[in-house]
Design an enzyme around this catalytic site. Structure first.
Site, PDB file in Angstrom:
ATOM      1  N   ASP A   7      -6.547   7.496   5.779  1.00 51.89           N
ATOM      2  CA  ASP A   7      -5.349   8.250   5.412  1.00 51.89           C
ATOM      3  C   ASP A   7      -4.181   7.264   5.431  1.00 51.89           C
ATOM      4  O   ASP A   7      -4.379   6.040   5.500  1.00 51.89           O
ATOM      5  CB  ASP A   7      -5.144   9.475   6.334  1.00 51.89           C
ATOM      6  CG  ASP A   7      -4.723   9.082   7.755  1.00 51.89           C
ATOM      7  OD1 ASP A   7      -4.681   7.869   8.080  1.00 51.89           O
ATOM      8  OD2 ASP A   7      -4.440   9.991   8.556  1.00 51.89           O
ATOM      9  N   CYS A  64      -7.788   6.036  10.419  1.00 53.25           N
ATOM     10  CA  CYS A  64      -6.583   6.863  10.397  1.00 53.25           C
ATOM     11  C   CYS A  64      -5.626   6.260  11.426  1.00 53.25           C
ATOM     12  O   CYS A  64      -5.843   5.146  11.893  1.00 53.25           O
ATOM     13  CB  CYS A  64      -6.892   8.344  10.623  1.00 53.25           C
ATOM     14  SG  CYS A  64      -7.444   8.815  12.274  1.00 53.25           S
ATOM     15  N   THR A  66      -4.923   6.985  14.596  1.00 47.02           N
ATOM     16  CA  THR A  66      -5.551   6.760  15.902  1.00 47.02           C
ATOM     17  C   THR A  66      -7.041   6.472  15.795  1.00 47.02           C
ATOM     18  O   THR A  66      -7.642   5.987  16.759  1.00 47.02           O
ATOM     19  CB  THR A  66      -5.407   8.025  16.777  1.00 47.02           C
ATOM     20  OG1 THR A  66      -6.018   9.117  16.061  1.00 47.02           O
ATOM     21  CG2 THR A  66      -3.954   8.342  17.065  1.00 47.02           C
ATOM     22  N   GLY A  67      -7.648   6.857  14.689  1.00 45.84           N
ATOM     23  CA  GLY A  67      -9.111   6.815  14.553  1.00 45.84           C
ATOM     24  C   GLY A  67      -9.761   8.079  15.096  1.00 45.84           C
ATOM     25  O   GLY A  67     -10.964   8.297  14.890  1.00 45.84           O
ATOM     26  N   GLY A  69      -8.869  11.602  14.641  1.00 45.41           N
ATOM     27  CA  GLY A  69      -9.084  12.723  13.706  1.00 45.41           C
ATOM     28  C   GLY A  69     -10.199  12.430  12.720  1.00 45.41           C
ATOM     29  O   GLY A  69     -11.079  13.272  12.484  1.00 45.41           O
ATOM     30  N   HIS A  97     -27.157   0.970  20.697  1.00 46.16           N
ATOM     31  CA  HIS A  97     -27.628   2.183  21.390  1.00 46.16           C
ATOM     32  C   HIS A  97     -27.606   3.431  20.516  1.00 46.16           C
ATOM     33  O   HIS A  97     -28.490   4.272  20.637  1.00 46.16           O
ATOM     34  CB  HIS A  97     -26.755   2.462  22.626  1.00 46.16           C
ATOM     35  CG  HIS A  97     -26.869   1.414  23.687  1.00 46.16           C
ATOM     36  ND1 HIS A  97     -26.417   1.605  24.963  1.00 46.16           N
ATOM     37  CD2 HIS A  97     -27.373   0.153  23.655  1.00 46.16           C
ATOM     38  CE1 HIS A  97     -26.636   0.512  25.692  1.00 46.16           C
ATOM     39  NE2 HIS A  97     -27.213  -0.389  24.918  1.00 46.16           N
ATOM     40  N   ASN A  98     -26.563   3.576  19.707  1.00 40.76           N
ATOM     41  CA  ASN A  98     -26.383   4.829  18.949  1.00 40.76           C
ATOM     42  C   ASN A  98     -26.760   4.695  17.477  1.00 40.76           C
ATOM     43  O   ASN A  98     -26.715   5.681  16.748  1.00 40.76           O
ATOM     44  CB  ASN A  98     -24.923   5.316  19.008  1.00 40.76           C
ATOM     45  CG  ASN A  98     -24.307   5.238  20.384  1.00 40.76           C
ATOM     46  OD1 ASN A  98     -23.286   4.572  20.584  1.00 40.76           O
ATOM     47  ND2 ASN A  98     -24.931   5.895  21.350  1.00 40.76           N
ATOM     48  N   HIS A 133     -33.506   4.863  23.000  1.00 43.53           N
ATOM     49  CA  HIS A 133     -32.343   5.108  22.137  1.00 43.53           C
ATOM     50  C   HIS A 133     -32.746   5.954  20.927  1.00 43.53           C
ATOM     51  O   HIS A 133     -31.991   6.838  20.516  1.00 43.53           O
ATOM     52  CB  HIS A 133     -31.713   3.791  21.711  1.00 43.53           C
ATOM     53  CG  HIS A 133     -31.126   3.028  22.862  1.00 43.53           C
ATOM     54  ND1 HIS A 133     -30.242   3.611  23.749  1.00 43.53           N
ATOM     55  CD2 HIS A 133     -31.307   1.752  23.289  1.00 43.53           C
ATOM     56  CE1 HIS A 133     -29.899   2.725  24.669  1.00 43.53           C
ATOM     57  NE2 HIS A 133     -30.539   1.596  24.417  1.00 43.53           N
ATOM     58  N   ARG A 136     -32.921   9.537  22.095  1.00 38.96           N
ATOM     59  CA  ARG A 136     -31.594  10.147  22.322  1.00 38.96           C
ATOM     60  C   ARG A 136     -30.907  10.468  20.991  1.00 38.96           C
ATOM     61  O   ARG A 136     -30.239  11.485  20.850  1.00 38.96           O
ATOM     62  CB  ARG A 136     -30.737   9.207  23.176  1.00 38.96           C
ATOM     63  CG  ARG A 136     -31.243   9.124  24.602  1.00 38.96           C
ATOM     64  CD  ARG A 136     -30.718   7.916  25.355  1.00 38.96           C
ATOM     65  NE  ARG A 136     -31.411   7.773  26.632  1.00 38.96           N
ATOM     66  CZ  ARG A 136     -31.367   6.673  27.382  1.00 38.96           C
ATOM     67  NH1 ARG A 136     -30.675   5.621  26.986  1.00 38.96           N
ATOM     68  NH2 ARG A 136     -32.020   6.622  28.532  1.00 38.96           N
TER      69      ARG A 136
HETATM   70  C1  RB5 Z   1      -1.499  11.294  10.656  1.00 35.82           C
HETATM   71  O1  RB5 Z   1      -0.166  11.270  10.973  1.00 35.82           O
HETATM   72  C2  RB5 Z   1      -2.330  11.175  11.904  1.00 35.82           C
HETATM   73  O2  RB5 Z   1      -2.413  12.424  12.506  1.00 35.82           O
HETATM   74  C3  RB5 Z   1      -3.699  10.640  11.562  1.00 35.82           C
HETATM   75  O3  RB5 Z   1      -3.585   9.392  10.967  1.00 35.82           O
HETATM   76  C4  RB5 Z   1      -4.654  10.454  12.725  1.00 35.82           C
HETATM   77  O4  RB5 Z   1      -4.103   9.677  13.727  1.00 35.82           O
HETATM   78  C5  RB5 Z   1      -5.288  11.680  13.220  1.00 35.82           C
HETATM   79  O5  RB5 Z   1      -6.079  11.683  14.170  1.00 35.82           O
END
Ligand code: RB5
Length: 142
Positions: A7, A64, A66-67, A69, A97-98, A133, A136
């Site tokens: 995103d 994204c 934070t990674g 979402g 492992h995964n 593994h 699992r």
């Molecule tokens: C978008 O602003 C933000 O919510 C998205 O990039 C992400 O961090 C969601 O987890």
């Protein structure tokens, strides 16, 4: 083939990853987004994970802000094991492992230098193939 998606929060880092994959002569497909306009990250998780499930891509990288979402969205899709990694230890362990098939990164969390090392570790580490593994991973799918 590596599928890429982001995103707006991950767009800049995705561009760095593309440059890096080109330098490594690795094939990739960019599923967008293609600029820094605000978009909904689940759409890009679905595009990349769909390509993995159809066999068009072996692995995916989703970014994204934070990674978080985008990894939550990816892990809702059957057959997808997405790992949000903030260091190389996590990237190595999740492959061993995964057998993670998707790497999730936070474009606002990790800098490009570390992110590219995480990408390399993720792409270059094979699954351990150890029985415990495999068992699992199968249990996750049940
Ligand atoms: C978008 O602003 C933000 O919510 C998205 O990039 C992400 O961090 C969601 O987890």
């Amino acid at each position: 083939m590596i599928g890429l998606g982001s995103d707006q929060g991950g767009f800049e880092l995705k561009q760095e990853i593309i440059k890096h994959l080109k330098e490594r002569n690795l094939e990739y497909k960019d599923f967008g987004s293609y600029d820094s306009a605000s978009v909904d990250y689940p759409e890009y998780a679905k595009k990349v994970c769909g390509a993995i499930n159809r066999g068009e891509c072996e692995k995916g990288i989703l970014v994204c802000g934070t990674g978080i979402g985008i990894s939550i969205a990816a892990n809702k899709i059957k057959g997808i094991r997405a790992a949000l990694c903030t260091d190389c230890f996590m990237a190595e362990a999740t492959r061993l492992h995964n057998d993670a098939n998707v790497l999730a990164l936070g474009g606002r969390v990790v800098g490009p230098g570390l992110a590219l090392k995480i990408v390399d570790t993720f792409l270059d580490t094979p699954f351990s193939n150890e029985e415990r593994h495999i068992r699992r991973i199968k249990a996750i799918e049940e």
